[in-house]
Scaffold this active site. Structure first.
Site, PDB file in Angstrom:
ATOM      1  N   TYR A  62       0.835  -1.214   0.000  1.00  0.00           N
ATOM      2  CA  TYR A  62       0.000   0.000   0.000  1.00  0.00           C
ATOM      3  C   TYR A  62       0.869   1.263   0.000  1.00  0.00           C
ATOM      4  O   TYR A  62       0.339   2.366  -0.148  1.00  0.00           O
ATOM      5  CB  TYR A  62      -0.945   0.038   1.215  1.00  0.00           C
ATOM      6  CG  TYR A  62      -1.866  -1.148   1.397  1.00  0.00           C
ATOM      7  CD1 TYR A  62      -2.067  -2.080   0.385  1.00  0.00           C
ATOM      8  CD2 TYR A  62      -2.547  -1.345   2.592  1.00  0.00           C
ATOM      9  CE1 TYR A  62      -2.908  -3.166   0.564  1.00  0.00           C
ATOM     10  CE2 TYR A  62      -3.399  -2.424   2.768  1.00  0.00           C
ATOM     11  CZ  TYR A  62      -3.559  -3.342   1.758  1.00  0.00           C
ATOM     12  OH  TYR A  62      -4.396  -4.417   1.950  1.00  0.00           O
ATOM     13  N   LEU A 203     -17.264  -4.018   3.283  1.00  0.00           N
ATOM     14  CA  LEU A 203     -18.357  -3.218   2.699  1.00  0.00           C
ATOM     15  C   LEU A 203     -18.570  -3.581   1.237  1.00  0.00           C
ATOM     16  O   LEU A 203     -19.326  -2.906   0.525  1.00  0.00           O
ATOM     17  CB  LEU A 203     -18.026  -1.716   2.815  1.00  0.00           C
ATOM     18  CG  LEU A 203     -17.602  -1.224   4.207  1.00  0.00           C
ATOM     19  CD1 LEU A 203     -17.215   0.254   4.158  1.00  0.00           C
ATOM     20  CD2 LEU A 203     -18.712  -1.455   5.225  1.00  0.00           C
ATOM     21  N   ARG A 249     -17.482   8.992   7.630  1.00  0.00           N
ATOM     22  CA  ARG A 249     -17.699   7.561   7.337  1.00  0.00           C
ATOM     23  C   ARG A 249     -16.897   6.671   8.288  1.00  0.00           C
ATOM     24  O   ARG A 249     -17.363   5.586   8.670  1.00  0.00           O
ATOM     25  CB  ARG A 249     -17.303   7.260   5.895  1.00  0.00           C
ATOM     26  CG  ARG A 249     -18.276   7.833   4.881  1.00  0.00           C
ATOM     27  CD  ARG A 249     -17.787   7.564   3.482  1.00  0.00           C
ATOM     28  NE  ARG A 249     -18.736   8.007   2.472  1.00  0.00           N
ATOM     29  CZ  ARG A 249     -18.521   7.915   1.171  1.00  0.00           C
ATOM     30  NH1 ARG A 249     -17.379   7.385   0.721  1.00  0.00           N
ATOM     31  NH2 ARG A 249     -19.421   8.324   0.311  1.00  0.00           N
TER      32      ARG A 249
END
Ligand SMILES: NC(=O)c1ccc[n+]([C@@H]2O[C@H](COP(=O)([O-])OP(=O)(O)OC[C@H]3O[C@@H](n4cnc5c(N)ncnc54)[C@H](OP(=O)(O)O)[C@@H]3O)[C@@H](O)[C@H]2O)c1
Length: 286
Positions: A62, A203, A249
């Site tokens: 990442y 999700l 969020r």
């Protein structure tokens, strides 16, 4: 299932942990930081820590271990030892390269130790997997890594690893799991072998928030689709890794203490399984 539901209710989600087979606690909710970089990554981790998250899921791949480490070490109210930092081995090359990769992750993050180190994928074949796994295990013995596990391992990969390294079982297998990809066979194998499932893309990358069942159940429980899916993940007994870069969020996704999904609704969500792969699926490679 009832047992799992009750277990999931005993502590607020952000404070609750599971005990790994090595007796070390692992938080139930981690912030995922895939596809986040630079100041956006540092800000997301800072927001998460401020909101009460105590675990971050990063990876060498990442390219944000430095940003995650900076956000953790500079947070005014959170101590390093209170945060569970995960990172992952990018390539299964060799024993020596794996040892170097762990040192490099330690250097970049500046965090002193890695709470959970995962082999990011099973690529490379059985021999390479076992060779690299032995290097990860050595890093645990050296104190650089506290717990070791794997990611994207299918049943065959796990069986081979357990055969090759019977004294050094992985603590976790991090795989894509959500109602649209329930991974029943891998989950069952891991449960039988006491390997904790970490659910990535919980999700489903926000790809199914408009699904009618998700919409109906979100209305029924007075929650958002994201909260419904995080709650499902927790009630299944998983460690779950929702990702967002947005403060609201990040807070929303962990605000899941106000409701419990009834057993029959968990079953309705299980039935949404369509084998949806949101990113990659190496669980069947050689
Ligand atoms: N081991 C592996 O191979 C592997 C592979 C994939 C993922 N992972 C790990 O699992 C973590 C989560 O997976 P993921 O990032 O692929 O997907 P995810 O967590 O299922 O979904 C993330 C997506 O949903 C959006 N989102 C988040 N919360 C939302 C909300 N409340 N309302 C609407 N949209 C929302 C995010 O956008 P915004 O950011 O714009 O909010 C982002 O586009 C990763 O970050 C990583 O740590 C591991």
């Amino acid at each position: 299932m009832l047992h799992r539901t009750l277990k999931a209710m005993t502590a607020p989600a952000l404070a609750s942990t599971i005990t790994l087979p090595n007796n070390r606690p692992i938080p139930r909710i981690h912030l995922g930081v895939y596809q986040t970089s630079g100041t956006s990554c540092t800000a997301a981790v800072t927001h998460a820590l401020t909101a009460g998250y105590r675990a971050i899921d990063s990876a060498a791949w990442y390219y944000n271990e430095r940003e995650v480490g900076t956000a953790i070490t500079t947070h005014p109210d959170v101590a390093r030892e209170d945060v569970f930092f995960t990172t992952k081995l990018q390539n299964n090359e060799s024993f020596a390269a794996t040892k170097r990769a762990v040192d490099e992750s330690l250097r970049k993050s500046g965090l002193g130790w890695i709470d959970l180190y995962l082999m990011h994928s099973p690529y490379g074949g059985r021999e390479k997997r076992s060779e690299c796994w032995r290097a990860v295990v050595e890093c645990v013995r050296e104190g650089k890594v506290r717990s070791a596990g794997v990611s994207n391992f299918g049943i065959r990969h796990l069986q081979q690893l357990l055969e090759d390294c019977p004294d050094d079982k992985p603590m976790v297998n991090q795989v894509e799991v959500h109602p649209f990809n329930t991974q029943t066979a891998i989950v069952e194998f891991c449960e039988q072998n006491n390997i904790q499932i970490q659910a990535y893309a919980p999700l489903a990358r926000a790809m199914r928030f408009r699904n009618p069942t998700i919409q109906a159940l979100a209305r029924k429980y007075g929650c958002t689709p994201a909260q419904l899916m995080v709650r499902w993940s927790l009630q299944k007994g998983y460690v779950t890794l929702p990702k967002s870069t947005k403060r609201e969020r990040i807070i929303e996704n962990a605000d899941v203490d106000g409701f419990v999904i009834e057993e029959e609704d968990v079953a309705r969500m299980d039935a949404l399984d369509e084998g949806l792969v949101t990113d990659w699926d190496p669980t069947d490679c050689d």
